[in-house]
Design a protein around this motif. Sequence first.
Motif, short mmCIF file in Angstrom:
data_model
loop_
_atom_site.label_atom_id
_atom_site.label_comp_id
_atom_site.label_asym_id
_atom_site.label_seq_id
_atom_site.Cartn_x
_atom_site.Cartn_y
_atom_site.Cartn_z
N LYS A 72 0.82 -1.22 0.00
CA LYS A 72 0.00 0.00 0.00
C LYS A 72 0.85 1.27 0.00
CE LYS A 72 -3.58 0.29 2.61
NZ LYS A 72 -4.43 0.31 3.82
N PHE A 73 2.00 1.22 0.66
CA PHE A 73 2.80 2.44 0.85
C PHE A 73 4.26 2.22 0.48
CE2 PHE A 73 -0.56 2.31 4.13
CZ PHE A 73 -1.30 3.41 3.73
N GLN A 74 4.53 1.68 -0.70
CA GLN A 74 5.92 1.42 -1.06
C GLN A 74 6.58 2.60 -1.76
OE1 GLN A 74 4.83 -2.07 -3.38
NE2 GLN A 74 5.81 -1.15 -5.16
N HIS A 75 5.86 3.69 -1.93
CA HIS A 75 6.44 4.95 -2.38
C HIS A 75 7.19 4.84 -3.70
CE1 HIS A 75 5.35 6.81 1.44
NE2 HIS A 75 5.80 5.73 2.01
N GLY A 76 6.60 4.11 -4.64
CA GLY A 76 7.16 4.07 -5.99
C GLY A 76 8.36 3.16 -6.16
N ALA A 77 8.72 2.37 -5.15
CA ALA A 77 9.87 1.48 -5.27
C ALA A 77 9.61 0.42 -6.34
CB ALA A 77 10.18 0.82 -3.93
N ASN A 78 10.56 0.26 -7.25
CA ASN A 78 10.42 -0.80 -8.25
C ASN A 78 11.26 -2.03 -7.91
OD1 ASN A 78 12.83 0.47 -8.69
ND2 ASN A 78 12.74 0.34 -10.92
N ARG A 79 12.03 -1.93 -6.82
CA ARG A 79 12.76 -3.09 -6.33
C ARG A 79 12.66 -3.14 -4.81
NH1 ARG A 79 18.49 -4.48 -8.63
NH2 ARG A 79 19.15 -2.37 -8.06
N VAL A 80 12.51 -4.35 -4.27
CA VAL A 80 12.43 -4.55 -2.83
C VAL A 80 13.42 -5.64 -2.44
CG1 VAL A 80 11.01 -5.46 -0.96
CG2 VAL A 80 10.05 -3.77 -2.52
N LEU A 81 14.23 -5.35 -1.44
CA LEU A 81 15.15 -6.35 -0.88
C LEU A 81 14.72 -6.64 0.54
CD1 LEU A 81 17.75 -8.07 -0.91
CD2 LEU A 81 18.99 -6.02 -0.13
N LEU A 82 14.26 -7.86 0.78
CA LEU A 82 13.83 -8.30 2.10
C LEU A 82 14.98 -9.01 2.80
CD1 LEU A 82 11.75 -8.99 4.33
CD2 LEU A 82 11.05 -10.95 2.93
N ILE A 83 15.35 -8.53 4.00
CA ILE A 83 16.42 -9.13 4.79
C ILE A 83 15.82 -9.62 6.10
CG2 ILE A 83 18.67 -8.77 5.85
CD1 ILE A 83 19.13 -6.47 3.95
N SER A 84 15.89 -10.92 6.35
CA SER A 84 15.22 -11.50 7.51
C SER A 84 15.84 -12.84 7.85
CB SER A 84 13.72 -11.68 7.20
OG SER A 84 13.05 -12.40 8.21
N ASP A 85 15.57 -13.33 9.07
CA ASP A 85 15.97 -14.69 9.42
C ASP A 85 14.83 -15.68 9.20
OD1 ASP A 85 14.26 -14.11 11.51
OD2 ASP A 85 15.69 -14.56 13.11
N GLY A 86 13.68 -15.16 8.77
CA GLY A 86 12.55 -16.02 8.42
C GLY A 86 11.65 -16.42 9.56
N GLN A 87 12.02 -16.07 10.80
CA GLN A 87 11.21 -16.50 11.94
C GLN A 87 9.81 -15.90 11.93
OE1 GLN A 87 12.18 -18.87 13.89
NE2 GLN A 87 14.31 -18.98 13.26
N CYS A 88 9.64 -14.78 11.25
CA CYS A 88 8.33 -14.12 11.23
C CYS A 88 7.48 -14.54 10.04
CB CYS A 88 8.51 -12.59 11.20
SG CYS A 88 9.37 -11.99 9.73
#
Length: 310
Positions: A189-205
């Motif tokens: 809803k609020f990605q502010h025009g980003a055309n690329r997203v990099l998700l950094i996580s340990d996956g626990q969530c």
Amino acid sequence: MNAVASNQLDGDGRVRVSLAELIALRSRVARLRLPPQDSRATRVGIQSSRLYGRGMDYAESRAYQPGDDVRRLDWRLTARSGRLHTKLFQEEREGQLLILLDRHASMHFGTRVRFKSVQAAKAAALAAWYAVRAGERVGLMQFGGYTHLQRPRAGLHGALDVCGALAKGDTFVSDHREPLSQVLQHVIKFQHGANRVLLISDGQCSDELARHRLLEMMRHTAVRLLVVADALELTAVPAGHYPIEHEGQRRTMVLESARQRESFQKSLGAGQVRLVATAQSLGVPSRIIDTASDPMDAVTALLRDGGKRR
């Protein structure tokens, strides 16, 4: 950020993020050879053509930056604001990278070199420096107990804003749990025009609904995944007695049999296995790094060419 504030936020680089180290990563990225930019504007996540001519749709104006073509100056906005502004057209809209960083309590854990939270911050800073060097705007959204959005910004200030936000976010630790699907829904809803997203996580969530949210996001955004894991989450530990500390209490964990050690490793690493499996099922390029490795190769592979699924 003034010197006093910087010193207060600067950690040891092991259990706390070192702001100085995050900023110093700029020099490492500066030595990289970036691949030639693809001028095809139809591909998601690829920077658009810088061609200029008739028939191009006006998109927006932004503050003038050194190297901009003076023929593209927005004279009306310049006159109103008193500052030079450049017109951007649809085919040349700047790329925008939004980094999603997991701040859950599970990230504040590590048995080799540094905490997962510190390794994740290093990776995020490298991604920010890489993006701005490639001419992209970069923003940061931190989630999981500490929620903060740093809107995408270009150039040196954009990367420095991200580094400062990373150091500040590392000072907060909370037991609050935020499902990944909820985070992704907010980003959509609020990605502010980003055309690329990099998700950094340990996956626990990660949760079951996260797959649907990722699929929805992929319709408009190129998604990349970097999983940060501790050595104990990746391989079974040798037999032995292991001292652990939790909430100020120290205990000894006994892991003797192969079954005990395998079960322990699987329980710790369940989150990263689940998230990587979700990414692979959707074709999302992903990488896994441990807390002792150099995150440079993984980050540049994901941002440069999408990486190979693992």
